[in-house]
Design a protein around this motif. Structure first.
Motif, PDB file in Angstrom:
ATOM      1  N   ARG A 172      -9.587  -0.686  -4.931  1.00 50.91           N
ATOM      2  CA  ARG A 172      -8.357  -0.559  -4.244  1.00 50.91           C
ATOM      3  C   ARG A 172      -7.789   0.795  -3.889  1.00 50.91           C
ATOM      4  N   GLY A 173      -8.534   1.922  -4.468  1.00 50.98           N
ATOM      5  CA  GLY A 173      -8.001   3.182  -4.288  1.00 50.98           C
ATOM      6  C   GLY A 173      -9.280   3.695  -3.578  1.00 50.98           C
ATOM      7  N   SER A 201       0.869  -1.192  -0.016  1.00 53.13           N
ATOM      8  CA  SER A 201      -0.138  -0.157  -0.045  1.00 53.13           C
ATOM      9  C   SER A 201       0.875   1.268  -0.055  1.00 53.13           C
ATOM     10  N   TYR A 246       2.457   9.643 -10.405  1.00 57.83           N
ATOM     11  CA  TYR A 246       1.194  10.050 -10.349  1.00 57.83           C
ATOM     12  C   TYR A 246       1.255  11.656 -10.087  1.00 57.83           C
ATOM     13  N   ASP A 254       0.351  -0.655 -11.682  1.00 58.09           N
ATOM     14  CA  ASP A 254      -0.133   0.549 -10.865  1.00 58.09           C
ATOM     15  C   ASP A 254       1.396   1.392 -11.065  1.00 58.09           C
ATOM     16  N   MET A 287      -3.748   3.849  -1.781  1.00 59.94           N
ATOM     17  CA  MET A 287      -3.775   2.646  -2.844  1.00 59.94           C
ATOM     18  C   MET A 287      -3.537   1.410  -2.088  1.00 59.94           C
ATOM     19  N   SER A 302      -9.882   0.849 -13.370  1.00 58.17           N
ATOM     20  CA  SER A 302      -8.709   0.145 -12.697  1.00 58.17           C
ATOM     21  C   SER A 302      -8.172   0.168 -11.266  1.00 58.17           C
ATOM     22  N   VAL A 303      -8.971   1.136 -10.531  1.00 53.45           N
ATOM     23  CA  VAL A 303      -8.427   1.064  -9.032  1.00 53.45           C
ATOM     24  C   VAL A 303      -9.913   1.004  -8.084  1.00 53.45           C
ATOM     25  N   LYS A 304     -10.856   0.750  -8.753  1.00 50.00           N
ATOM     26  CA  LYS A 304     -12.035   0.508  -7.941  1.00 50.00           C
ATOM     27  C   LYS A 304     -11.982  -0.559  -6.708  1.00 50.00           C
ATOM     28  N   VAL A 333      -7.346   8.661 -12.164  1.00 50.98           N
ATOM     29  CA  VAL A 333      -7.442   7.716 -11.308  1.00 50.98           C
ATOM     30  C   VAL A 333      -8.700   7.758 -10.248  1.00 50.98           C
ATOM     31  N   LEU A 374      -1.543  -3.114  -4.275  1.00 53.41           N
ATOM     32  CA  LEU A 374      -1.000  -2.587  -5.446  1.00 53.41           C
ATOM     33  C   LEU A 374      -0.274  -3.702  -6.311  1.00 53.41           C
ATOM     34  N   TYR A 398     -14.175   7.134  -9.606  1.00 55.96           N
ATOM     35  CA  TYR A 398     -12.909   6.545  -9.673  1.00 55.96           C
ATOM     36  C   TYR A 398     -12.646   5.704 -11.136  1.00 55.96           C
TER      37      TYR A 398
END
Length: 127
Positions: A68-69, A17, A95, A91, A84, A64-66, A49, A87, A61
């Motif tokens: 997890r982020g 993370s 950023y 990823d 995040m 790709s990150v729903k 993101v 990971l 979101y």
């Protein structure tokens, strides 16, 4: 003049993370804006993101990150965060934090919706 400074990037193993921070200056407590995180690898398009509306706190979101982020904010500090988890090597990217006005009250994940950008913080995920 708005100025954005990201921090919190680094190298992490897959499954780990990271918490990215974006300190915004130049805004007052009455300003309404969207704060978003984008990422980009060399030769690739910048990908949205997550974004948050700084007044109603609505979030959007990327698929790709729903799950997890998590994007959040501390309005008193004019600081935004991107947590995040889980990971993956995919990823890995630079950023960027960005801010811009809402469009019809909503925040977008399109880069052209933002007019202020930070310098970026590198996230590297190893397998």
């Amino acid at each position: 003049q708005v100025h954005l400074v990201e921090s919190g990037g680094g190298s992490v193993q897959a499954g780990g993370s990271l918490r990215l921070s974006c300190a915004a200056s130049g805004y007052t407590s009455s300003n309404v804006y969207c704060m978003a995180w984008f990422r980009q690898n060399p030769g690739k398009e910048r990908e949205g993101v997550a974004t948050i509306h700084t007044v109603n706190a609505r979030t959007v979101y990327a698929d790709s990150v729903k799950g997890r982020g998590t994007i959040s904010q501390d309005r008193a500090k004019n600081t935004g965060y991107l947590q995040m988890n889980s990971l993956k090597p995919e990823d890995t990217a630079m950023y960027y934090c960005a801010t811009g006005p809402p469009s019809w009250g909503a925040c977008t994940l399109r880069p052209d919706g933002y007019n202020y950008w930070g310098q970026g913080t590198q996230v590297t995920v190893s397998s």
